[in-house]
Design a protein around this motif. Structure first.
Motif: not given
Ligand code: NAI
Length: 327
Positions: A155, A232, A267-269, A171
């Motif tokens: 992350n 990410y 940048q993220d999931w 995570s």
């Protein structure tokens, strides 16, 4: 049409509500509840006909709600899943099913006492197209016997002061579930190695290297690094006797500029696993519509993931190899 109530309308709940309200076929979002009434109202405002409830248990019992999706904070999951089981309603719970093995066990027991499957757990990677191909490759026998699975979970940043257990519980728990699913066997022991801390990590032990041993002797290593800064990213490579297969970050485009060629990372999931979340919810609703049986990871899968993750936390805190004991 399956009428669904969502409890918890933060980042995940709002996205699930959007999918249920406008993307998933055969689903209708009819109810939302969040401790933060403004958040619930904002989400309800995006889907006409959605009622904001003032109480989670009232939402679960409402006759306008056929099934429940729990996306509130981890510590609330057990209460809301047990209340859904008591009301006889299917419930899809975001991971973790519960933070402790005992909490998960109470849910497994309650579902068993109810006499039918009601619980699904949001281990959505099982629906990711990349992991699905990995799974069919393993199952085809093309790799020969699996020997090693190398996993990376990064992350860009984590909140300052994040407890060192959280990269595991929040995570790496996804890798724990997906490795079990890919390999089709249980873990028997866990060790956690702690390299030098990143200067971005504050008091959090970050990164961490988890080493899990399966019953047949496959080794699974998981690098979890929640302050990796650059983006990410989730990757893995499964090494078999005859071949290897790897999962990379999918990318439709490549940027070429200034003597550089590369892909843009999320940048993220949510963008990385957007298709997996959609497929997960569609499959859940399809199961409820066709034969009334929910699909996806089971309460037992949720229990095992929490047991293994807690064994990793014990390994981190003790610095020793810990057995994984399943009830
Ligand atoms: P968030 O903090 O954005 O949202 C949580 C929401 O729950 C907040 O709106 C909060 O007000 C609400 N809440 C807290 N206590 C409540 C209660 N007693 N009753 C009703 N609402 C309550 O967190 P986020 O990221 O949306 O995570 C939600 C859940 O989803 C967590 O369990 C988390 O572990 C899980 N998660 C799963 C992911 C996945 O890839 N499957 C990714 C990120 C989170």
């Amino acid at each position: 049409m399956i009428r669904i109530g969502v409890i918890g309308t933060g980042v995940m709940g709002a996205d699930h509500a959007r999918l249920l309200g406008s993307v998933v076929a055969g689903a209708a979002l009819t109810a939302v509840y969040d401790l933060d009434a403004h958040r619930a109202a904002a989400v309800a405002g995006t889907v006409p006909g959605t009622r904001v409830f003032a109480d989670a248990i009232a939402l679960i019992r409402a006759d306008t709600v056929d099934a429940v999706l729990v996306a509130s904070s981890d510590s609330t999951h057990e209460e809301f899943v047990l209340a859904s089981i008591a009301a006889g309603k299917p419930v899809l719970c975001e991971k973790p099913l519960a933070p402790t093995p005992e909490g998960c066990q109470r849910i497994v027991d309650a579902e068993r006492a109810a006499g039918r499957r009601l619980v699904s757990v949001g281990f959505m990677r099982r629906y990711d197209p990349g992991y699905a191909t990995l799974k069919s490759t393993v199952d085809s026998g093309a790799l020969g016997a699996p020997l090693l699975l190398h996993c990376v979970h990064r992350n860009p940043s984590a909140p300052a002061g994040l407890p060192s257990a959280m990269p595991i519980l929040g995570s790496a728990v996804h890798e724990i579930d997906i490795a079990r699913w890919l390999l089709g066997e249980e873990f028997v022991a866990a060790t956690v190695h702690t390299p030098r801390r990143s200067r971005s990590a504050g008091r959090t032990q970050d990164p961490q290297l988890l080493v899990l041993e399966t019953a047949s002797g496959v080794l699974v290593d998981i690098e979890v690094f929640v302050n990796a800064r650059y983006g990410y990213e989730v990757r893995c490579e499964l090494v078999g006797e005859d071949a290897t297969v790897s999962l990379d970050t999918p990318a439709a485009t490549q940027l070429r500029r200034d003597s550089f060629v590369g892909r843009v990372l999320p940048q993220d999931w949510l963008p990385r696993f957007g298709e997996a979340y959609r497929r997960e919810l569609q499959d859940w609703v399809d199961g409820l519509r066709t034969d009334g049986v929910p699909r996806g990871a089971t309460a037992w899968d949720g229990y095992v993931a929490t047991v293994v993750a807690q064994a990793c936390v014990a390994a981190l805190e003790s610095g020793t190899r810990q057995p994984v004991k399943l009830d």
